[in-house]
Design a protein around this motif. Structure first.
Motif, PDB file in Angstrom:
ATOM      1  N   ASN A   1       0.807  -1.210   0.000  1.00 32.11           N
ATOM      2  CA  ASN A   1       0.000   0.000   0.000  1.00 32.11           C
ATOM      3  C   ASN A   1       0.845   1.267   0.000  1.00 32.11           C
ATOM      4  O   ASN A   1       0.332   2.376   0.018  1.00 32.11           O
ATOM      5  CB  ASN A   1      -0.974   0.011   1.184  1.00 32.11           C
ATOM      6  CG  ASN A   1      -0.249  -0.133   2.520  1.00 32.11           C
ATOM      7  OD1 ASN A   1       0.944   0.141   2.627  1.00 32.11           O
ATOM      8  ND2 ASN A   1      -0.973  -0.570   3.531  1.00 32.11           N
ATOM      9  N   GLY A   2       2.150   1.105   0.005  1.00 33.46           N
ATOM     10  CA  GLY A   2       3.107   2.194  -0.107  1.00 33.46           C
ATOM     11  C   GLY A   2       4.458   1.603  -0.419  1.00 33.46           C
ATOM     12  O   GLY A   2       4.651   0.384  -0.346  1.00 33.46           O
ATOM     13  N   PRO A   3       5.439   2.425  -0.749  1.00 32.42           N
ATOM     14  CA  PRO A   3       6.749   1.885  -1.142  1.00 32.42           C
ATOM     15  C   PRO A   3       7.447   1.101  -0.037  1.00 32.42           C
ATOM     16  O   PRO A   3       8.086   0.086  -0.305  1.00 32.42           O
ATOM     17  CB  PRO A   3       7.553   3.136  -1.533  1.00 32.42           C
ATOM     18  CG  PRO A   3       6.821   4.288  -0.935  1.00 32.42           C
ATOM     19  CD  PRO A   3       5.394   3.895  -0.885  1.00 32.42           C
ATOM     20  N   VAL A   4       7.320   1.523   1.219  1.00 26.71           N
ATOM     21  CA  VAL A   4       7.980   0.802   2.309  1.00 26.71           C
ATOM     22  C   VAL A   4       7.286  -0.531   2.560  1.00 26.71           C
ATOM     23  O   VAL A   4       7.941  -1.561   2.776  1.00 26.71           O
ATOM     24  CB  VAL A   4       7.997   1.658   3.586  1.00 26.71           C
ATOM     25  CG1 VAL A   4       8.613   0.885   4.738  1.00 26.71           C
ATOM     26  CG2 VAL A   4       8.781   2.946   3.345  1.00 26.71           C
ATOM     27  N   ASN A   5       5.968  -0.536   2.511  1.00 32.65           N
ATOM     28  CA  ASN A   5       5.226  -1.784   2.671  1.00 32.65           C
ATOM     29  C   ASN A   5       5.567  -2.754   1.539  1.00 32.65           C
ATOM     30  O   ASN A   5       5.718  -3.966   1.763  1.00 32.65           O
ATOM     31  CB  ASN A   5       3.728  -1.486   2.706  1.00 32.65           C
ATOM     32  CG  ASN A   5       2.878  -2.713   2.929  1.00 32.65           C
ATOM     33  OD1 ASN A   5       1.962  -2.995   2.161  1.00 32.65           O
ATOM     34  ND2 ASN A   5       3.160  -3.478   3.968  1.00 32.65           N
ATOM     35  N   ALA A   6       5.703  -2.226   0.315  1.00 34.81           N
ATOM     36  CA  ALA A   6       6.082  -3.078  -0.814  1.00 34.81           C
ATOM     37  C   ALA A   6       7.479  -3.659  -0.616  1.00 34.81           C
ATOM     38  O   ALA A   6       7.723  -4.848  -0.903  1.00 34.81           O
ATOM     39  CB  ALA A   6       6.013  -2.281  -2.111  1.00 34.81           C
ATOM     40  N   LEU A   7       8.409  -2.840  -0.121  1.00 31.80           N
ATOM     41  CA  LEU A   7       9.762  -3.313   0.171  1.00 31.80           C
ATOM     42  C   LEU A   7       9.736  -4.426   1.210  1.00 31.80           C
ATOM     43  O   LEU A   7      10.397  -5.459   1.047  1.00 31.80           O
ATOM     44  CB  LEU A   7      10.609  -2.160   0.715  1.00 31.80           C
ATOM     45  CG  LEU A   7      11.454  -1.327  -0.241  1.00 31.80           C
ATOM     46  CD1 LEU A   7      12.177  -0.254   0.554  1.00 31.80           C
ATOM     47  CD2 LEU A   7      12.431  -2.195  -1.000  1.00 31.80           C
ATOM     48  N   ASP A   8       8.981  -4.211   2.272  1.00 28.62           N
ATOM     49  CA  ASP A   8       8.873  -5.196   3.346  1.00 28.62           C
ATOM     50  C   ASP A   8       8.312  -6.507   2.811  1.00 28.62           C
ATOM     51  O   ASP A   8       8.836  -7.597   3.096  1.00 28.62           O
ATOM     52  CB  ASP A   8       7.974  -4.628   4.447  1.00 28.62           C
ATOM     53  CG  ASP A   8       7.953  -5.500   5.700  1.00 28.62           C
ATOM     54  OD1 ASP A   8       8.964  -6.159   5.974  1.00 28.62           O
ATOM     55  OD2 ASP A   8       6.926  -5.520   6.388  1.00 28.62           O
ATOM     56  N   ASN A   9       7.268  -6.412   2.010  1.00 24.89           N
ATOM     57  CA  ASN A   9       6.649  -7.619   1.451  1.00 24.89           C
ATOM     58  C   ASN A   9       7.597  -8.363   0.516  1.00 24.89           C
ATOM     59  O   ASN A   9       7.674  -9.600   0.537  1.00 24.89           O
ATOM     60  CB  ASN A   9       5.367  -7.246   0.698  1.00 24.89           C
ATOM     61  CG  ASN A   9       4.264  -6.767   1.630  1.00 24.89           C
ATOM     62  OD1 ASN A   9       4.284  -7.058   2.823  1.00 24.89           O
ATOM     63  ND2 ASN A   9       3.307  -6.021   1.091  1.00 24.89           N
TER      64      ASN A   9
END
Length: 526
Positions: free
Chosen positions: A434-442
């Motif tokens: 849902n955001g760039p950091v969440n995408a990185l984490d996933n």
């Protein structure tokens, strides 16, 4: 040494603070926690003011409390009607609590201008309401609202109001600094006079508008008050109420009075943090006694002295209130700080060697760039262990790419593509968020779960961004602090960079790496 009775009003007066809202479930949980701490009176709310408090008083009766007495709160009857006709009084009666807290007016200004009634009718309201609840078999705690301001305006009338409550059978008369503007010297003088005018025990209820609520409460006790009212962490309207987390240890450890059951004082820090968590508030780090920084030492000279004798820079043993000593490693650190921290982390670190000097130099260089390890001790431990070659990297980044796409009427999507090397294998994967950091984490988790299945049991629980050097505007360096949790504990990591994605990546990868290291270390020591 005397016995001082504590009445906690976190669930009533504390909830009047800005931004504080507790559900019925929250209030019940806090009730159990306060009971376990040993608080003798818990003021649960005002049943005549809202349905939530009515439900609380219905459900609290089903709790198996160890010793706490629940009290419900309300005003004296309204002017011109009988007690039986007043709906607030009837709701208070229906609450079914063994004790009630009644507040009435002590200040002639309030009687005339706020209540729009006469001084004589106000006295009748106090007498009628106290008598009604005594006849109903309830313990009555009478709160003399605005007593100190009232005394300074018209001392004879203020004293007459508390005599009216005492004569009607009140068990306690509590003197309230409702506006929070009194000085300790005034409190002491007026409490002494009040004690000469009533035969029932006195209490103090102080607000913190002059930042003196704790001092005023302690002065009241020194002048004869036997009950102290306040809230956990000083929650409350405007500037808050008297903070019981400071009052209780000061009374017990400094003034020699007894407030809690024996050995219960060590539960204070845990209780303070629990209430903050349920109230969805950050625990104030520098709060005396129970804050994380209350016994934290940063300067190298301080740490050197504390390691020899804690009394050199600590006014008490932090364990007495359930807190702990912390030594911070920062740009102000010396070898003493590093030695203490290494021992705390069970790291064998040779001191007064080129290696230790180099580690301190490295920490200071990183803090100069904006890193801060005081709140990111997992990143600090990884830094120390890496410098001492005490762990191997679990993965290496080869490349990453983050794409954010925004389309009209289509919302925003973020995708991260990561290429990692794990051992001898290369993993290339992508994930959305849902955001760039969440995408990185996933994406990071997706790439590593095949090799380290335990990653499924950890999750990111907090994410904070602090802009450094605001004058650089959108080009400023940012510090990212991340809290990661598993089923047993939590840990904090930090990243710093001009690019928020890179700073986030540093903190994210430290969080994952620490989890993997912790798991390996536990297995190797079993």
């Amino acid at each position: 040494m005397g016995k001082i009775v504590v009445l906690d009003t976190t669930l009533r007066d504390g909830t009047q603070g800005e931004g504080i809202s507790l559900s019925v479930e929250d209030k019940l949980k806090i009730t159990v926690k306060l009971d376990a701490l040993g608080i003798p009176y818990i003021e649960g709310g005002w049943p005549g003011s809202n349905p939530k408090d009515i439900e609380y008083f219905q459900r609290v009766q089903k709790l198996s409390l160890q010793q706490a007495k629940i009290t419900a709160f309300s005003s004296t009857r309204r002017p011109g009607i009988s007690v039986e006709e007043d709906s607030n009084i009837q709701e208070l009666l229906k609450a079914g609590t063994p004790a009630v807290t009644l507040f009435g007016k002590s200040w002639d200004l309030h009687v005339v201008q706020a209540l729009n009634t006469t001084l004589e009718e106000n006295l009748a309201m106090i007498k009628d309401t106290v008598s009604f609840f005594k006849a109903a078999g309830r313990e009555v705690i009478y709160d003399a609202e605005h007593f100190f301001d009232g005394y300074k305006s018209n001392s004879q009338y203020a004293l007459t109001t508390i005599r009216a409550a005492a004569d009607a059978g009140a068990d306690w008369v509590v003197l309230c600094d409702t506006n929070g503007g009194m000085l300790p010297s005034e409190i002491g003088e007026i409490v002494t006079v009040a004690g000469e005018n009533v035969s029932v025990p006195l209490g103090i209820h102080a607000h913190n508008d002059g930042d003196l609520a704790v001092a005023n409460s302690l002065q009241a006790v020194a002048s004869g008050a036997q009950m102290v009212q306040g809230t956990i962490n000083g929650l409350g309207e405007r500037c808050g109420n008297a903070n019981l987390c400071s009052i209780i240890p000061n009374l017990e450890l400094k003034m020699g009075d007894s407030c809690l059951p024996e050995n219960n004082l060590s539960l204070l820090t845990e209780t303070a943090h629990y209430v903050s968590e349920l109230a969805n508030l950050a625990q104030q780090s520098q709060q005396p006694f129970v804050g994380m920084s209350a016994f934290a030492h940063k300067g190298g000279i301080h740490v050197s002295a504390v390691t020899k004798n804690p009394a050199t820079y600590e006014h008490m043993d932090p364990q007495l209130v359930g807190n702990k000593r912390r030594v911070l490693v920062s740009e102000l650190s010396g070898v003493s700080n590093l030695k203490y921290k290494a021992q705390e982390l069970n790291i064998e670190l040779p001191l007064e060697t080129p290696e230790s000097r180099e580690i301190i130099k490295r920490i200071k260089e990183l803090e100069h760039k904006g890193f801060q390890y005081e709140g990111a001790e997992a990143s600090l431990e990884l830094l120390l262990r890496k410098a001492l070659n005490q762990y191997q990297d679990y993965f290496q980044l080869e490349s990453l790419k983050v794409i954010m796409e925004k389309r009209e009427n289509m919302g925003i999507t973020s995708e991260a593509m990561i290429k990692l090397k794990v051992g001898t294998e290369t993993v290339h994967t992508a994930a959305e968020g849902n955001g760039p950091v969440n995408a990185l984490d996933n994406a990071l988790r997706k790439a590593l779960e095949e090799f380290y299945p335990d990653i499924k049991n950890i999750h990111l629980s907090d994410y904070k961004v602090r802009v450094l050097d605001e004058k650089d505007a959108t080009g400023a360096t940012v510090r990212v602090l991340i809290e990661t949790m598993d089923q047993e504990s939590s840990w904090n990591t930090v990243g710093v960079h001009e690019n928020i994605i890179e700073a986030s990546w540093q903190a994210l990868t430290d969080g994952i790496t620490y989890a993997l290291y912790k798991k390996d270390h536990q297995q190797s020591t079993q």
